[in-house]
Design an enzyme around this catalytic site. Structure first.
Site, PDB file in Angstrom:
ATOM      1  N   GLU A  29       0.842  -1.207   0.000  1.00  0.00           N
ATOM      2  CA  GLU A  29       0.000   0.000   0.000  1.00  0.00           C
ATOM      3  C   GLU A  29       0.875   1.255   0.000  1.00  0.00           C
ATOM      4  O   GLU A  29       1.678   1.464   0.914  1.00  0.00           O
ATOM      5  CB  GLU A  29      -0.923  -0.026   1.222  1.00  0.00           C
ATOM      6  N   ALA A  59      -5.724  -4.490   0.952  1.00  0.00           N
ATOM      7  CA  ALA A  59      -6.189  -5.875   1.041  1.00  0.00           C
ATOM      8  C   ALA A  59      -4.996  -6.755   1.405  1.00  0.00           C
ATOM      9  O   ALA A  59      -4.356  -7.343   0.522  1.00  0.00           O
ATOM     10  CB  ALA A  59      -6.811  -6.311  -0.282  1.00  0.00           C
ATOM     11  N   GLU A  60      -4.711  -6.849   2.693  1.00  0.00           N
ATOM     12  CA  GLU A  60      -3.501  -7.540   3.129  1.00  0.00           C
ATOM     13  C   GLU A  60      -3.494  -9.021   2.780  1.00  0.00           C
ATOM     14  O   GLU A  60      -2.438  -9.583   2.449  1.00  0.00           O
ATOM     15  CB  GLU A  60      -3.317  -7.361   4.639  1.00  0.00           C
ATOM     16  N   GLN A  82       1.631  -2.235   5.584  1.00  0.00           N
ATOM     17  CA  GLN A  82       1.834  -0.853   6.014  1.00  0.00           C
ATOM     18  C   GLN A  82       2.078  -0.751   7.514  1.00  0.00           C
ATOM     19  O   GLN A  82       2.867   0.079   7.974  1.00  0.00           O
ATOM     20  CB  GLN A  82       0.619  -0.022   5.599  1.00  0.00           C
ATOM     21  N   PHE A  83       1.428  -1.605   8.288  1.00  0.00           N
ATOM     22  CA  PHE A  83       1.664  -1.731   9.728  1.00  0.00           C
ATOM     23  C   PHE A  83       1.702  -3.211  10.063  1.00  0.00           C
ATOM     24  O   PHE A  83       0.909  -3.991   9.528  1.00  0.00           O
ATOM     25  CB  PHE A  83       0.558  -1.053  10.547  1.00  0.00           C
ATOM     26  N   ASP A  85       0.635  -4.675  12.538  1.00  0.00           N
ATOM     27  CA  ASP A  85      -0.644  -5.095  13.109  1.00  0.00           C
ATOM     28  C   ASP A  85      -1.558  -5.731  12.066  1.00  0.00           C
ATOM     29  O   ASP A  85      -2.376  -6.603  12.381  1.00  0.00           O
ATOM     30  CB  ASP A  85      -1.389  -3.894  13.711  1.00  0.00           C
ATOM     31  N   PHE A  86      -1.414  -5.288  10.811  1.00  0.00           N
ATOM     32  CA  PHE A  86      -2.317  -5.745   9.759  1.00  0.00           C
ATOM     33  C   PHE A  86      -2.046  -7.190   9.344  1.00  0.00           C
ATOM     34  O   PHE A  86      -2.766  -7.742   8.511  1.00  0.00           O
ATOM     35  CB  PHE A  86      -2.212  -4.844   8.532  1.00  0.00           C
ATOM     36  N   HIS A 129      -2.290   0.044  15.475  1.00  0.00           N
ATOM     37  CA  HIS A 129      -1.182   0.483  14.623  1.00  0.00           C
ATOM     38  C   HIS A 129       0.133   0.586  15.390  1.00  0.00           C
ATOM     39  O   HIS A 129       1.074   1.218  14.918  1.00  0.00           O
ATOM     40  CB  HIS A 129      -1.496   1.859  14.008  1.00  0.00           C
TER      41      HIS A 129
END
Length: 327
Positions: A29, A59-60, A82-83, A85-86, A129
């Site tokens: 992303e 859309a991970e 991007q993080f 956490d995702f 995040h």
């Protein structure tokens, strides 16, 4: 030797590996023209073009699933979440596929995916995040886990990860991106093997095993303790899987006292597994129980005023060392 930031070291490592062959593709992303929200892919789109550096939808599961498909058909993908956490959104693809498909297909395929993911508390990003989820994947056989704490380690580990034929989860603490350290010139190529810990500071009284940002905090605490005549050894495992038990156990045998420090929640964090292995294999070398410091077992506050209370501090480390020495 020149000093550059961890951000610059990672960009340089990505650039060098993508120059090395055209089978490497980078996507995620906002990693294209924008250069990533942490500016880690800056300049790569301009150098390698939109076919090798491109943006994806938010859309991970698709990002990681596509990376798997690319890897088993001959490419060497470098996706970015991007993080960190995702990773939960792509958990099935990471936990059940990246690490298991080579085994499930009898070794007929390789899965050379390097999944980069920023982790850690930084600037009040809040509960979804700011996490450090790496310990989850110590329970996922088949994936490697790398967590650099210096620019030198970041570049050397990243280049090794990209060349590895197995999936590597590459976790980068966001507060380390701007830290500077010595890194050889670009023409002086080097690699750091996975599974090789680094003794950041030698000592004889207490062993501190720390990861990511907490390596720096532990080194600062060690310097303060040195003023009291306490000699602390600080070790960075650098990779949690494979884990360099030999270096860790050798230090334990020397000092007899161990403190494990990480930003992950204390319960079930990587320190729990490391402590268990030390207890199994070096119990009679210990002169005190293994101590652990981690973040509280509660969601991370978004408040900038509360966030510092979650992260292990220099004082917590020095206090814990004093407690270990009282045994």
């Amino acid at each position: 030797m020149r000093k550059i930031t961890m951000r610059e070291a990672i960009i340089e490592g990505l650039h060098e590996e993508m120059e090395r062959d055209d089978q490497k593709v980078l996507f995620g992303e906002d990693v294209g023209k924008f250069g990533g929200i942490n500016a880690i892919t800056r300049g790569l789109y301009e150098r390698f073009g939109g076919e090798r550096v491109f943006d994806t939808p938010i859309a991970e599961s698709t990002i990681v699933g596509a990376a798997l498909g690319m890897a088993i058909t001959g490419l060497r993908p470098i996706p970015e979440l991007q993080f960190g956490d995702f990773v939960g959104i792509a958990f099935d693809e990471v936990f059940n596929k990246l690490g298991k498909w080579r085994y499930m297909h009898g070794g007929t395929m390789e899965v050379p995916v390097t999944l980069r993911a920023p982790i850690g508390m930084a600037g009040g990003a809040g509960p979804e995040h700011s996490q450090s989820p790496q310990a989850l994947f110590m329970h996922a056989p088949g994936v490697h886990i790398a967590i650099p704490s210096t620019p030198y380690d970041a570049k050397g580990l990243l280049k090794t990860a990209i060349r590895d034929n197995n999936a590597v989860l590459f976790f980068e603490h966001k507060l380390l991106y701007d830290t500077k350290g010595e890194v050889p010139e670009a023409e002086d190529e080097y690699l750091i093997p996975l599974g090789q810990a680094d003794v950041k500071r030698e000592g004889s009284d207490v062993t501190i095993i720390a990861t990511a940002l907490q390596v720096q905090t532990s080194l600062q605490a060690a310097e303060k303790l040195a003023n009291e005549g306490i000699d602390v050894e600080v070790i960075d495992p650098r990779t949690l899987a494979p884990l360099d038990k030999e270096t860790l156990l050798s230090s334990v045998q020397k000092t007899g006292r161990v403190l494990i420090v990480h930003e992950e929640s204390k319960t079930g964090g990587s320190g729990a597994e490391i402590a268990a292995q030390i207890s199994e294999e070096a119990l009679f070398d210990l002169e005190a129980p293994v101590k652990r410091i981690g973040s509280p077992d509660v969601p991370i506050a978004q408040s900038l005023h509360l966030e510092p209370y979650y992260r292990p501090s220099e004082k917590q480390i020095t206090d814990a060392v004093h407690e270990l020495l009282e045994y």
